[in-house]
Design an enzyme around this catalytic site. Structure first.
Site, PDB file in Angstrom:
ATOM      1  CG  ASN A   9      32.142  55.171  50.108  1.00 46.42           C
ATOM      2  OD1 ASN A   9      31.310  55.399  49.265  1.00 46.42           O
ATOM      3  ND2 ASN A   9      31.922  55.489  51.226  1.00 46.42           N
ATOM      4  CD1 TRP A  10      34.972  55.006  43.548  1.00 47.58           C
ATOM      5  CD2 TRP A  10      33.937  55.798  42.026  1.00 47.58           C
ATOM      6  NE1 TRP A  10      35.586  54.740  42.652  1.00 47.58           N
ATOM      7  CE2 TRP A  10      34.838  54.826  41.481  1.00 47.58           C
ATOM      8  CE3 TRP A  10      33.162  56.375  40.843  1.00 47.58           C
ATOM      9  CZ2 TRP A  10      35.139  54.510  40.156  1.00 47.58           C
ATOM     10  CZ3 TRP A  10      33.442  55.960  39.664  1.00 47.58           C
ATOM     11  CH2 TRP A  10      34.575  55.167  39.221  1.00 47.58           C
ATOM     12  CE  LYS A  11      33.568  58.594  51.828  1.00 45.64           C
ATOM     13  NZ  LYS A  11      34.183  59.116  52.980  1.00 45.64           N
ATOM     14  CD  GLU A  99      31.160  60.245  54.458  1.00 44.12           C
ATOM     15  OE1 GLU A  99      30.770  60.039  53.283  1.00 44.12           O
ATOM     16  OE2 GLU A  99      32.217  60.446  54.895  1.00 44.12           O
ATOM     17  CD  GLU A 169      34.051  53.092  56.610  1.00 45.51           C
ATOM     18  OE1 GLU A 169      35.042  53.155  55.522  1.00 45.51           O
ATOM     19  OE2 GLU A 169      33.181  54.002  56.341  1.00 45.51           O
ATOM     20  N   GLY A 175      38.749  60.435  56.035  1.00 49.96           N
ATOM     21  CA  GLY A 175      38.777  61.576  55.176  1.00 49.96           C
ATOM     22  C   GLY A 175      39.732  62.454  56.128  1.00 49.96           C
ATOM     23  N   GLY A 236      37.746  55.530  50.751  1.00 56.41           N
ATOM     24  CA  GLY A 236      37.180  56.542  50.105  1.00 56.41           C
ATOM     25  C   GLY A 236      37.996  57.329  49.111  1.00 56.41           C
ATOM     26  N   GLY A 237      38.716  58.398  49.728  1.00 63.55           N
ATOM     27  CA  GLY A 237      39.526  59.148  49.003  1.00 63.55           C
ATOM     28  C   GLY A 237      40.512  58.521  48.036  1.00 63.55           C
TER      29      GLY A 237
HETATM   30  P1  PGA Z   1      38.455  57.700  53.697  1.00 63.47           P
HETATM   31  O1  PGA Z   1      36.833  57.192  53.545  1.00 63.47           O
HETATM   32  O2  PGA Z   1      39.256  56.558  53.013  1.00 63.47           O
HETATM   33  O3  PGA Z   1      38.506  58.997  52.395  1.00 63.47           O
HETATM   34  O4  PGA Z   1      38.788  58.086  54.852  1.00 63.47           O
HETATM   35  C1  PGA Z   1      36.465  55.933  54.084  1.00 63.47           C
HETATM   36  C2  PGA Z   1      35.135  55.856  54.006  1.00 63.47           C
HETATM   37  O5  PGA Z   1      34.460  56.905  54.224  1.00 63.47           O
HETATM   38  O6  PGA Z   1      34.517  54.878  53.796  1.00 63.47           O
END
Ligand code: PGA
Length: 252
Positions: A9-11, A99, A169, A175, A236-237
């Site tokens: 998930n590159w956001k 989010e 999650e 994050g 994510g990260g």
């Molecule tokens: P993270 O994010 O790996 O940076 O904790 C996960 C996500 O929000 O899907």
């Protein structure tokens, strides 16, 4: 079929040159993927076509959008329909990320409508659920997450729900560098699978991939993914770093 999935998930990260470089760094490698072990890349909207071209011909690599409209088409300025996504090679859509629930006020009813739209188009929803810290501290996380599933998904038929991927999650782990322990992840995943089994039967529940998300890294992926009900991760990260994400893909 229940698959193991490494989902990125590159956001709202990367520019086009950065996105191209990241995809190239990942797709240049030979990760240990198969029919049962796949990688999904949740790419920002402007680069979805570029990403599907970059990954064309790479077996077991798929593209996800990070959101979609619940509407089919029409006067919805700024929105993106599932048909648009399908037409540029998208196969998965991440829905209900915490989010979006927080900043775009997406609620369970809207997410039910988005889930329908994705399924009608023949794409796969990656449906996110998870509790905030206060709920975890109050010890009511099982009921909280169960309600998210019930209100957004339980109108689906048994055939439809098996087409979904679910991502658990815990918001306090996203994050923050604070991963749920593999036992905490396993406990919630087993709970979710039993909730699905209660509604749809054990065979249906056994077919649904349930991913864990929240500070998944190359260094903790093997332990998390080795839990019996953890079928991979939504990352994510660490998905913005080719080496890290490759390690996660290989941990499946
Ligand atoms: P993270 O994010 O790996 O940076 O904790 C996960 C996500 O929000 O899907």
């Amino acid at each position: 079929m229940r698959k193991k999935i490494a989902a990125a998930n590159w956001k709202m990260n990367t520019t086009l040159p950065e996105a191209k470089a990241l995809l190239q760094a990942i797709s240049g490698q030979q990760p240990n993927l198969s029919e049962e072990k796949i990688a999904v890349f949740g790419i920002p909207f402007p680069y979805l076509l570029t990403a599907s071209e970059a990954l064309a011909g790479k077996p077991h690599h798929f593209i996800a959008a990070q959101n979609c409209s619940e509407h089919k088409s029409g006067a919805y300025t700024g929105e993106t329909s599932v048909a648009m996504l399908a037409s540029v090679g998208v196969q998965f859509v991440i829905l209900g990320h915490s989010e979006r629930r927080e900043y775009q006020q997406e609620g369970n009813a809207l997410l039910a409508a988005k889930t329908n739209a994705v399924l009608v188009a023949g794409l796969t929803p990656i449906f996110c659920c998870g509790e905030p810290l206060a709920i975890r501290e109050a010890g009511t996380e099982n009921a909280f997450v169960q309600q998210q599933l019930e209100e957004s998904l339980f109108h689906l038929t048994a055939e439809e729900i098996q087409k979904l991927v679910i991502a658990y999650e815990p918001i306090w782990a996203i994050g923050t560098g604070k991963t749920a322990s593999s036992q905490q992840a396993q406990d919630m995943h087993a709970h979710l699978r039993s909730v699905l089994a209660g509604k749809y039967g054990a065979d249906v529940a056994a077919n649904i991939s349930i991913l864990y998300g929240g500070s998944v890294k190359g260094s903790n992926a093997v332990e998390l993914f080795s839990q019996p009900d953890v079928d991979g991760g939504l990352v994510g990260g660490a998905s913005l770093n080719a080496e890290e994400f490759l390690q996660i893909m290989n941990a499946l």
